[in-house]
Write a protein that holds these residues in place. Structure first.
Motif, short mmCIF file in Angstrom:
data_model
loop_
_atom_site.label_atom_id
_atom_site.label_comp_id
_atom_site.label_asym_id
_atom_site.label_seq_id
_atom_site.Cartn_x
_atom_site.Cartn_y
_atom_site.Cartn_z
N SER A 1 -8.96 -2.20 6.68
CA SER A 1 -7.86 -1.81 5.80
C SER A 1 -7.82 -2.71 4.57
N VAL B 1 -10.20 -1.25 2.13
CA VAL B 1 -9.60 -0.07 1.49
C VAL B 1 -8.68 -0.52 0.36
N VAL B 2 -7.83 -1.51 0.63
CA VAL B 2 -6.90 -1.99 -0.40
C VAL B 2 -7.67 -2.61 -1.57
N LEU C 1 -8.86 0.07 -3.66
CA LEU C 1 -7.69 0.61 -4.35
C LEU C 1 -7.37 -0.26 -5.56
N PRO D 1 -0.63 1.42 3.31
CA PRO D 1 -1.80 0.66 3.77
C PRO D 1 -1.50 -0.19 5.01
N TYR E 1 -7.72 7.33 0.10
CA TYR E 1 -7.40 6.20 -0.78
C TYR E 1 -8.62 5.80 -1.61
N SER F 1 -9.01 6.45 -5.58
CA SER F 1 -9.07 5.26 -6.42
C SER F 1 -10.34 5.24 -7.26
#
Lengths: 262, 267, 305
Positions: free
Chosen positions: B157, B160-161, B164, B209, B249, B253
């Motif tokens: 995660s 992923v952030v 993003l 998130p 996501y 992004s």
């Protein structure tokens, strides 16, 4: 000094980030109002039994959080914006007494934070209270606690100055924002997980827990939850802790001004 | 492509902000170990009855998740905004006129860098916490084998952030703006959903998130009652749904970043 | 009047300025010359109190800059023209600076007219060209009508018309009796603008002289050819010149062209060529700073290998 203050005021309101922050704060009030309106319309459709379970937390607390973070960011940008663009060289060449520049920024930001923080809190309450009207929905069925609403001002002021201090000391907006988030969000999590009585003791001096104590509001009593620390500080004690935070951010900032301006 | 990749890798590891961020990550590992120690002490101080009625909360790794996500997100944001701030972006696009290649290289480097950082934080924090806590708290009773998917999901995660953040940085070109949006998504979002009515609160909460790791690893929803008796928002996505959300996501992004860097002038 | 006294500044392990002393006098344009990295900008920042020197002092009108109460009225400086917030209008940028030193808006407006930015006063600085930013930086320096002015590489990135404008502006400011210090790494530019030159390399003073003095110092004499060379050489030597044979002619030092001509005419010696050979200031500068250039260009071979 008045020249410096008016210069800082001009700098503050002539950049886009300030207008964005103003828009975000306005949007938070509108959002809070929309939310309240939704809860009120839900209440109207509910059976009396269901109405017992409906509650709405203080929307002012939400708009206050937004204000706190927005002003922390404005405080950070007030210095890091100048370092990033190099404008700081002109600023310090025009005013070699660097402490005065910091003081002028602190005064301008502080007054804005105090005024906007207080106004947001009062306005949010007035709007939500008008929307709820006579409906006895929990947390809006009590008489208004004006002191609690007014503590939003000093709390926002504290965040603005902490932001200014961190931005000055770190000279980087990314670093300073991460630091504010750590203070604002991570510390409470840490505090919550400490062994008793330290969870409450540390919890009582966290940034976001100071404004209720300043007003003498016992959050644990209000929400009836174990997670909330009780009232440990007197209003004067809370004020002293707020002042201590502000100084703890501004003193290293003042010292860091001695560094070269490259 | 490998040239662009190695150039981006060099850029990432040669700036001070990256060193600071990874330094903070290292501090977080130590902090997590201390936090675990504090938590287990607090837990054991509670009466047997209270302990029987409560779970004692999740692992320390879950507790520090959002901050690690923020660090990863800042790494992503700065890869573009620092180039726009210094004007380096002009040279970057001048030497590699096919801008999507730059985007892909940056995304790959950010993903790899934050994957290493987040895995190190999560697994080392787990190792220390496990050593400190043993099986004295419910959260640490399952063994490493059972925790592995969840720890991997926590680290995933963060990646992923980070991606993003990369997209937000390319789109906004302002570190402050992009980080502010990350803060809203990572921290404020969770506060706002508390105020939302059901079932929207559960849907939006599941999309944040912070809720990704549980859903990616298939951890069942943790349904808790709030102070006033109504349920606090909980996760609703299935495992495939969560993977789709994570992919969404990343795609949104990078897609936004693609449009931003190919359609807009550099200046 | 600017005085730099034994100024030393290091950044980490690099010695940026090393025991530098010089004075900048009013009524003249003083060129501050040195290769890139010689310490010009560091010295200027130290004069403005932006960087604290490790030792030594920099004084403006006899006092440290940081003791001046409204410094924009005493010293105007252009350091880096791109150091402005891109989202702010030119007018607001200057007004904010002006307010800190209690300078009125009327001064802001007249300075904007003087530098030719009046038409774009409300435009965001981010949209300015380099030349417009340079003019904005100069406007900021002129705001307080100061008697001392410092410009760091002011002609960088300007078009020929902008270069001429700045040159005339600086000459005019010096003509008013102001102290003007202009840094550059180009002698060709300073030759046209400056009255006096302070040349530094690796943080040390190399030369502090007027343009005329330098020109004279680097005269390489007069080349003379004559069918009666030996006779002429003897005559010139006895008149006090140093004469050395050079490729069939004579290189004469210590006598100027008229004196050589008069002497030859008096002795009835025919002259076939008389060529004064002054080294250009550019060459003089290159020779002076040759040892102190920070990044010497590598030869082609070194690059290729």
């Amino acid at each position: 000094m008045t020249g410096l203050i008016s210069a800082e005021w001009l700098k503050l309101h002539s950049v886009r980030s300030t207008r964005i922050v103003a828009a975000v704060i306005a949007a938070s009030i509108a959002g809070g109002a929309a939310l309240t309106w939704y809860v009120a319309s839900m209440w109207d459709k509910m059976s009396p039994a269901d109405r017992e379970h409906l509650s709405i937390s203080s929307v002012e607390e939400l708009t206050l959080s937004v204000n706190q973070l927005c002003f922390a960011v404005l405080g950070i940008l007030a210095m890091t914006g100048e370092y990033r663009t190099g404008l700081i060289r002109s600023t310090f060449a025009a005013t070699p007494a660097r402490g005065k520049v910091l003081a002028a920024k602190a005064i301008v930001l502080g007054v804005c934070a105090l005024v906007v923080g207080t106004a947001t809190s009062l306005l949010t309450y007035a709007v939500c209270d008008a929307i709820i009207g006579e409906r006895p929905i929990r947390f809006y069925d009590q008489p208004v606690d004006l002191t609690a609403l007014l503590t939003a001002g000093p709390s926002t002021l504290m965040f603005a100055l902490i932001g200014l201090g961190l931005g000055t000391a770190l000279r980087s907006s990314a670093g300073a924002i991460a630091a504010v988030v750590a203070l604002w969000y991570v510390l409470p999590i840490v505090a919550m997980n400490l062994p008793s009585p330290w969870d409450n003791r540390i919890g009582a001096v966290l940034l976001t827990r100071l404004d209720p104590q300043l007003a003498g509001v016992d959050l644990a009593a209000k929400y009836g939850a174990d997670g909330m620390p009780g009232l440990l500080l007197s209003p004067a004690g809370a004020a002293a802790v707020m002042a201590a935070y502000t100084l703890a951010a501004l003193i290293p900032a003042t010292l860091s001004l001695r560094r070269d301006t490259r | 492509m490998t040239g662009v990749l190695s150039a981006e890798w060099l850029k990432l590891r040669s700036v001070r902000s990256t060193h600071y961020l990874f330094g903070v990550a290292v501090l977080l590992i130590g902090g997590a170990a201390l936090l675990s120690l504090a938590r287990v002490t607090a837990w054991e101080n509670l009466s047997a009855q209270t302990r029987a009625e409560n779970s004692g909360g999740g692992t320390t790794e879950e507790t520090i998740l959002q901050f690690v996500q923020l660090l990863g997100g800042i790494v992503g944001v700065l890869t573009f905004t620092s180039e726009y701030a210094t004007g380096l972006i002009r040279s970057t696009f001048a030497v590699v006129p096919r801008r999507p290649i730059v985007l892909v290289a940056k995304a790959a480097v950010v993903a790899a860098g934050t994957a290493v950082m987040a895995s190190a934080v999560m697994f080392m924090s787990y190792a220390f916490s496990e050593a400190v806590v043993g099986d004295r708290m419910p959260a640490y009773e399952p063994g490493f084998g059972e925790q592995l998917p969840h720890l991997a999901a926590l680290a995933g995660s963060v990646v992923v952030v980070a991606l993003l953040g990369l997209g937000l940085g390319a789109l906004l070109r302002s570190a402050t703006g992009a980080i502010a949006i990350l803060v809203v998504l990572l921290f404020i979002g969770q506060m706002v959903v508390m105020f939302l009515p059901e079932p929207f609160s559960h849907w939006i909460y599941s999309a944040l998130p912070v809720s990704l790791p549980d859903q990616l690893a298939g951890v069942p929803p943790r349904i808790v009652d709030g102070p006033a008796g109504d349920p606090v928002p909980h996760t609703v996505l299935s495992v495939p749904g969560a993977w789709a959300m994570a992919a969404g996501y990343v795609v949104a992004s990078l897609g936004a970043a693609y449009l931003a860097i190919t359609r807009r002038d550099v200046r | 009047m600017i005085e730099v006294i034994e100024l030393t500044k290091r950044y980490g392990r690099t010695l940026a300025v090393d025991g530098l002393s010089f004075q900048v006098k009013p009524g003249l344009v003083t060129g501050f010359l040195g290769p890139n990295g010689a310490g010009k900008s560091t010295t200027m920042r130290a004069i403005l109190g932006l960087d604290a020197p490790d030792s030594g002092r920099a004084l403006v009108d006899g006092r440290p800059y940081i003791e001046i109460r409204q410094p924009m009225r005493v010293v105007g400086a252009l350091l880096d023209a791109s150091s402005v917030h891109p989202g702010r209008s030119a007018l607001n940028h200057l007004r904010a600076l002006a307010r800190t030193n209690r300078i009125g808006t009327s001064a802001v407006v007249s300075v904007m007219e003087r530098v030719g930015l009046a038409g774009v006063a409300r435009k965001k600085v981010g949209a300015f060209s380099l030349g417009m930013k340079q003019r904005l930086g100069i406007a900021a320096a002129l705001l307080g009508d100061p008697a001392v002015l410092m410009f760091d590489e002011p002609v960088n990135g300007l078009d020929p018309e902008g270069v001429r404008w700045i040159r005339e502006l600086m000459r005019g400011l010096a003509g008013d009796g102001r102290t003007v210090l202009v840094s550059s790494h180009l002698m060709s530019e300073m030759q046209l603008t400056a009255d006096r030159l302070v040349i530094i390399g690796r943080g040390k003073l190399i030369e502090d002289a007027t343009v005329g003095e330098l020109t004279k110092r680097f005269q390489r004499g007069v080349l003379v050819r004559s069918p009666r060379g030996e006779e002429l050489a003897a005559a010139l030597s006895s008149a006090g010149a140093t004469v050395t044979p050079e490729g069939g002619g004579l290189s004469v030092q210590g006598l100027d062209v008229p004196s050589i001509g008069d002497l030859a005419a008096a002795k009835g010696i025919p002259l076939h060529e008389v060529t004064p050979r002054g080294a250009s200031l550019e060459e003089a500068y290159m020779r002076l700073t040759a040892d102190s250039v920070e990044h010497k260009s590598a030869g082609y071979k070194a690059v290729a290998s």
